[in-house]
Write an enzyme that holds these catalytic residues in place. Structure first.
Site, short mmCIF file in Angstrom:
data_model
loop_
_atom_site.label_atom_id
_atom_site.label_comp_id
_atom_site.label_asym_id
_atom_site.label_seq_id
_atom_site.Cartn_x
_atom_site.Cartn_y
_atom_site.Cartn_z
N ASP A 141 -11.29 2.47 3.13
CA ASP A 141 -11.67 0.99 3.13
C ASP A 141 -13.04 0.93 2.99
O ASP A 141 -13.29 -0.53 2.64
CB ASP A 141 -11.05 0.45 4.37
CG ASP A 141 -9.91 -0.26 4.41
OD1 ASP A 141 -9.54 -0.84 3.33
OD2 ASP A 141 -9.15 -0.60 5.29
N GLN A 150 -5.10 -1.48 9.17
CA GLN A 150 -4.96 -2.84 8.64
C GLN A 150 -5.49 -3.90 9.73
O GLN A 150 -5.19 -3.75 10.89
CB GLN A 150 -3.56 -3.16 8.55
CG GLN A 150 -3.23 -4.28 7.52
CD GLN A 150 -3.69 -4.45 6.32
OE1 GLN A 150 -3.88 -3.32 5.51
NE2 GLN A 150 -4.13 -5.87 5.80
N LYS A 198 1.06 -1.14 -0.10
CA LYS A 198 -0.07 0.05 0.08
C LYS A 198 0.97 1.22 -0.16
O LYS A 198 0.71 2.10 -0.81
CB LYS A 198 -1.08 -0.21 1.08
CG LYS A 198 -1.94 -1.06 1.03
CD LYS A 198 -3.00 -1.54 2.10
CE LYS A 198 -3.80 -2.52 1.86
NZ LYS A 198 -4.62 -2.96 2.98
#
Ligand code: GUN
Length: 293
Positions: A120, A97, A53
């Protein structure tokens, strides 16, 4: 033999477009999108994903701010970091995460991110809007899957799309998104999962099959019909059959037998994985635009 659905190539195209747009923003406003990436603990797979990422940000000109927290971080410490990032104007997107250390409830942390920075697409406000087909941040892996399906399958209307798996991150959102009455979806959707006595009853009916079961070899050639389009979301590390000292990454689908019957199939690696990162970068750019324009 099936056509290979090249997620790496499609994601490279999307990343090139994002890079151009970011350069334009820099030129025009002397400002670029920023993504905060938070990782707690030392799950090896999460560390790899976070690195990818960050690399994606670097390559497209997006600022990334990484926060590495120990496995024993408290919920309050994590919440105060989220608070700080929520009000930092240089941070347009926040990604925590998953999985988090076991003592922290993921829902509590995800729910603390303001929906405007939830790149997200995991916040319940974004989930609700996604289900209602309203403008929102779509979750990255399902968004990438929808993009691949749209690039490789013409006329989705009325096609039978079968999802194997019911996770909040993939199965449930993919099913909802592909069910919507819009041009990028409009499928007949079936969701099956491990509680089915025999998932092949469902997989055999699929025109498009999305497999997100989290287990290698969940779908084999005898479980699909000729001409099916297969999207394999699995990432499983297994022993390398040719070298016992090594491991290899494989999907949830037995590629060899399924590719003989499919009209198109994603490889693992190089299928869905790169698309997830491209969609995260795209959501971060969108967050910047919504917050600044
Ligand atoms: N863990 C596995 N997939 C994801 C994802 O798409 N986003 C986050 N934040 N964590 C994950």
């Amino acid at each position: 033999m099936a056509e290979i659905i090249d997620g790496k190539k499609v994601s490279d195209e999307i990343r090139a477009e994002i890079k151009l747009k970011v350069a334009e923003l820099k030129e025009k406003y002397n400002s670029v999108p920023g993504l905060a990436v938070v990782i707690a603990g030392n799950d090896p797979a999460s560390e790899v994903y976070v690195k990818m990422k960050e690399k994606g940000c670097d390559e497209t000109g997006i600022n990334s701010f990484k926060y590495v927290l120990p496995d024993n971080v408290s919920k309050d410490e994590l919440l105060s970091l989220i608070d700080k990032l929520n009000s930092d104007s240089k941070v347009n997107g926040i990604l925590v995460q998953l999985p988090l250390p076991k003592h922290i409830k993921e829902d509590d942390i995800i729910g603390a991110i303001i929906p405007e920075k939830d790149v997200d697409g995991f916040h319940p406000i974004n989930t609700g809007k996604m289900v209602a087909d309203q403008e929102c941040f779509l979750p990255c892996t399902p968004n990438g899957i929808q993009e691949l399906i749209n690039r490789y399958v013409k006329n989705l209307k009325g096609k039978h799309l079968v999802v194997v798996g019911r996770s909040n991150i993939v199965g449930k959102p993919v099913a909802n998104m592909m069910l919507q009455k819009n041009k990028r979806a409009d499928c007949i959707v079936t969701v099956c999962h491990t509680s089915a006595p025999d998932i092949s009853v469902y997989t055999k009916q699929a025109d498009i099959l999305v497999v997100a079961a989290g287990r290698a070899n969940t779908v084999t050639g005898n479980m699909v019909k000729d001409g099916v389009v297969v999207i394999d979301v699995g990432v499983n590390r297994i022993n390398n059959p040719h070298d016992s000292t090594k491991t290899k990454v494989t999907g949830d689908v037995d590629f060899e037998s399924v590719a003989k019957k499919a009209s198109a199939i994603t490889p693992v690696p190089g299928g869905v994985g790169p698309m997830t990162i491209a969609m995260l970068l795209s959501n971060t750019l969108k967050a910047f635009e919504l917050q600044n324009m």
